[in-house]
Write an enzyme that holds these catalytic residues in place. Sequence first.
Site, PDB file in Angstrom:
ATOM      1  N   ARG A  52       0.824  -1.218   0.000  1.00 32.95           N
ATOM      2  CA  ARG A  52       0.000   0.000   0.000  1.00 32.95           C
ATOM      3  C   ARG A  52       0.859   1.269   0.000  1.00 32.95           C
ATOM      4  O   ARG A  52       0.581   2.212  -0.745  1.00 32.95           O
ATOM      5  CB  ARG A  52      -0.943  -0.010   1.216  1.00 32.95           C
ATOM      6  CG  ARG A  52      -1.952   1.103   1.261  1.00 32.95           C
ATOM      7  CD  ARG A  52      -3.047   0.956   0.217  1.00 32.95           C
ATOM      8  NE  ARG A  52      -2.812   1.732  -0.974  1.00 32.95           N
ATOM      9  CZ  ARG A  52      -3.202   1.402  -2.192  1.00 32.95           C
ATOM     10  NH1 ARG A  52      -3.847   0.292  -2.423  1.00 32.95           N
ATOM     11  NH2 ARG A  52      -2.919   2.148  -3.225  1.00 32.95           N
ATOM     12  N   LYS A  58       2.887  25.662  -4.066  1.00 32.72           N
ATOM     13  CA  LYS A  58       1.603  25.104  -3.612  1.00 32.72           C
ATOM     14  C   LYS A  58       1.674  23.580  -3.695  1.00 32.72           C
ATOM     15  O   LYS A  58       1.113  22.958  -4.598  1.00 32.72           O
ATOM     16  CB  LYS A  58       0.458  25.651  -4.470  1.00 32.72           C
ATOM     17  CG  LYS A  58       0.271  27.146  -4.299  1.00 32.72           C
ATOM     18  CD  LYS A  58      -0.868  27.710  -5.144  1.00 32.72           C
ATOM     19  CE  LYS A  58      -1.031  29.206  -4.857  1.00 32.72           C
ATOM     20  NZ  LYS A  58      -2.054  29.842  -5.698  1.00 32.72           N
ATOM     21  N   LYS A  87       6.768  40.454  -3.817  1.00 29.17           N
ATOM     22  CA  LYS A  87       5.337  40.720  -3.964  1.00 29.17           C
ATOM     23  C   LYS A  87       4.990  42.073  -3.345  1.00 29.17           C
ATOM     24  O   LYS A  87       5.862  42.786  -2.842  1.00 29.17           O
ATOM     25  CB  LYS A  87       4.527  39.588  -3.324  1.00 29.17           C
ATOM     26  CG  LYS A  87       4.797  38.245  -3.990  1.00 29.17           C
ATOM     27  CD  LYS A  87       3.809  37.177  -3.550  1.00 29.17           C
ATOM     28  CE  LYS A  87       4.134  35.870  -4.273  1.00 29.17           C
ATOM     29  NZ  LYS A  87       3.033  34.914  -4.191  1.00 29.17           N
ATOM     30  N   GLU A 121       6.826  40.338  -8.901  1.00 25.61           N
ATOM     31  CA  GLU A 121       5.447  40.147  -9.358  1.00 25.61           C
ATOM     32  C   GLU A 121       4.808  41.507  -9.594  1.00 25.61           C
ATOM     33  O   GLU A 121       4.909  42.396  -8.751  1.00 25.61           O
ATOM     34  CB  GLU A 121       4.656  39.383  -8.287  1.00 25.61           C
ATOM     35  CG  GLU A 121       3.204  39.147  -8.661  1.00 25.61           C
ATOM     36  CD  GLU A 121       2.449  38.360  -7.579  1.00 25.61           C
ATOM     37  OE1 GLU A 121       2.899  37.250  -7.230  1.00 25.61           O
ATOM     38  OE2 GLU A 121       1.424  38.866  -7.095  1.00 25.61           O
ATOM     39  N   ASP A 173       0.857  38.608 -12.924  1.00 23.03           N
ATOM     40  CA  ASP A 173      -0.178  37.846 -12.227  1.00 23.03           C
ATOM     41  C   ASP A 173      -1.565  38.289 -12.660  1.00 23.03           C
ATOM     42  O   ASP A 173      -1.908  39.473 -12.593  1.00 23.03           O
ATOM     43  CB  ASP A 173      -0.017  38.027 -10.709  1.00 23.03           C
ATOM     44  CG  ASP A 173      -0.868  37.025  -9.938  1.00 23.03           C
ATOM     45  OD1 ASP A 173      -0.945  35.848 -10.368  1.00 23.03           O
ATOM     46  OD2 ASP A 173      -1.478  37.409  -8.923  1.00 23.03           O
TER      47      ASP A 173
END
Lengths: 330, 330
Positions: B148, B183, B215, B245, B266
Amino acid sequence: MVTIRYIVVTVLVTPRIRLFKVQNVNSKGESNSYMYCTIISNGSLSRLKRLNELSHEIKINVSQALTEDIGSGDLTALLVPDDQHLSAIIECREEAVLCGVAWFNSCFQTLCSATEINWFVQDGDSIQAEQKLCEVRGNARVLLSAERSALNFLQMLSAVATHTKRFVEAVAGTNAAIVDTRKTIPGLRFAQKYAVQCGGGVNHRLGLYDGILIKENHILAAGGISPVLKKSRQIASSDVFVQIEVESLAELEAALNAGATMVLLDNFTLDQLREAVTMTRKRLNGGVIIEASGNISLQNVRQVAETGVDRISIGSLTKNIRAIDLSMRF
Amino acid sequence: MVTIRYIVVTVLVTPRIRLFKVQNVNSKGESNSYMYCTIISNGSLSRLKRLNELSHEIKINVSQALTEDIGSGDLTALLVPDDQHLSAIIECREEAVLCGVAWFNSCFQTLCSATEINWFVQDGDSIQAEQKLCEVRGNARVLLSAERSALNFLQMLSAVATHTKRFVEAVAGTNAAIVDTRKTIPGLRFAQKYAVQCGGGVNHRLGLYDGILIKENHILAAGGISPVLKKSRQIASSDVFVQIEVESLAELEAALNAGATMVLLDNFTLDQLREAVTMTRKRLNGGVIIEASGNISLQNVRQVAETGVDRISIGSLTKNIRAIDLSMRF
């Protein structure tokens, strides 16, 4: 035929972490060694019940996430003065079930215990699009460095809780519980099992150590259904359940005749499930627990539940993730 | 205003693992301590390039997965004689890109180094439904106990590689690279970044330590785009990139005027992206690297690529998982 001997040496013991060195030597004389960490919880691994039993696991999950993300240091955070203070709001951009408050908090508070986090909702709550979830206040560098790790936990665990809740709602009004499996994301078994609870689901065994699930190979090796069940009852302590997987009505009949108290019906058709339920309810005054599994989706789960089974186990609860869309606005 | 002082004590050093105790004390005198493990790779964390650089991370991932699944022992495996030998075939039930061979092997070979595994395909290969991937031979208890965990790695990492490959194919013939983000699933940053490579994608920074991504908050804190870029170049060593950004064409203009060499656009519309590319290509002999991000899906990624950007970063590559359907047949 190869037999294996294990030699385990405890390298380190803290109140919370044990580090082991394991050396295994097989009968050919070949050896291999590795190290692993484990987390002490009341001296032994025990069934997951409440969040406070997970505090050690949370600490390990979070330390690992912060370490892999921050490593030798957050270079970009150096652009912000070290005494700057910030506050931020976490918003959810879609309907979801929240899970992961403790992991989220721990990301910030591990870096600075003075970080203030005020939640307007809690684990297990249904949340709406554009809803404000919490406010975070603290040192700017801490907030910027922990933001991504904290959101990664929250978006993933809320995804599991939300996905589970959809299945739970689909079977509402039937007697069937929605149950998870061991098909989890490596390293996050406890966290995901907790998220399943937050979505209204029920945990199957946590691992190979707290339940017996007999499959084809075990039956073959033990010489049949009756001997394998007998041997299982000898192995299992009183708090360990014994479940046997069957793939046909004939196998189910044999398992019931041998005294099975918990059966897993794998990949049965709806007709077979109905017949299996009728057949099984006659035994042990209806006390045999019946679980269905295999190719169960949101489309067919209600039909499966309406056959009268007690539990439906679903791998996709924990193996498939569609991260919940969250944002942190400063 | 709160400042934080960190005290790091190395508790344990092995050739492969360092265990640290970190105590942080803020300027109010409040203290907090925690422990974390890190893995030594040539003395420091370095950019992910080849699988052999990941051997320590693989060992940690696998030890953790086996520990949480096997815990105090696989009760069901006790139903099988300890000298029984088995062989099994891993099959894939759908089209996919394979990833995770080393993690899969390590699950079995950590329990018994004598386990033989013969692969018919390798990481990065496209596989078809019903294709046989490998054969595993060894001690029956070892095969049953590791099955598994091994499949959990393979189904998750192949999912990331497969998902990445779909984006890479969607932009085929353009100049745009498909790039990952931070992420990721906590604890699996390196593994998932490797899977992105197997799918033909390109890694963005591994963490906060090996790249600067400026940012809004960093710009505000430093007093504007020009001072923040100047300060970044002071912080960054020669092997660390500095990316900024921007959220509008006006911000892009300001960043280019301040000497930016790598920009992240962005949530730009397609028209804005085209204008941004035209504006940017006039600078540094066209040497500025242009990346687009925000709400990019398989449906719109080709249109984004055709605007002429160099890179497209996509969070869903690593935050969303649809596990590949695999089975182990004995």
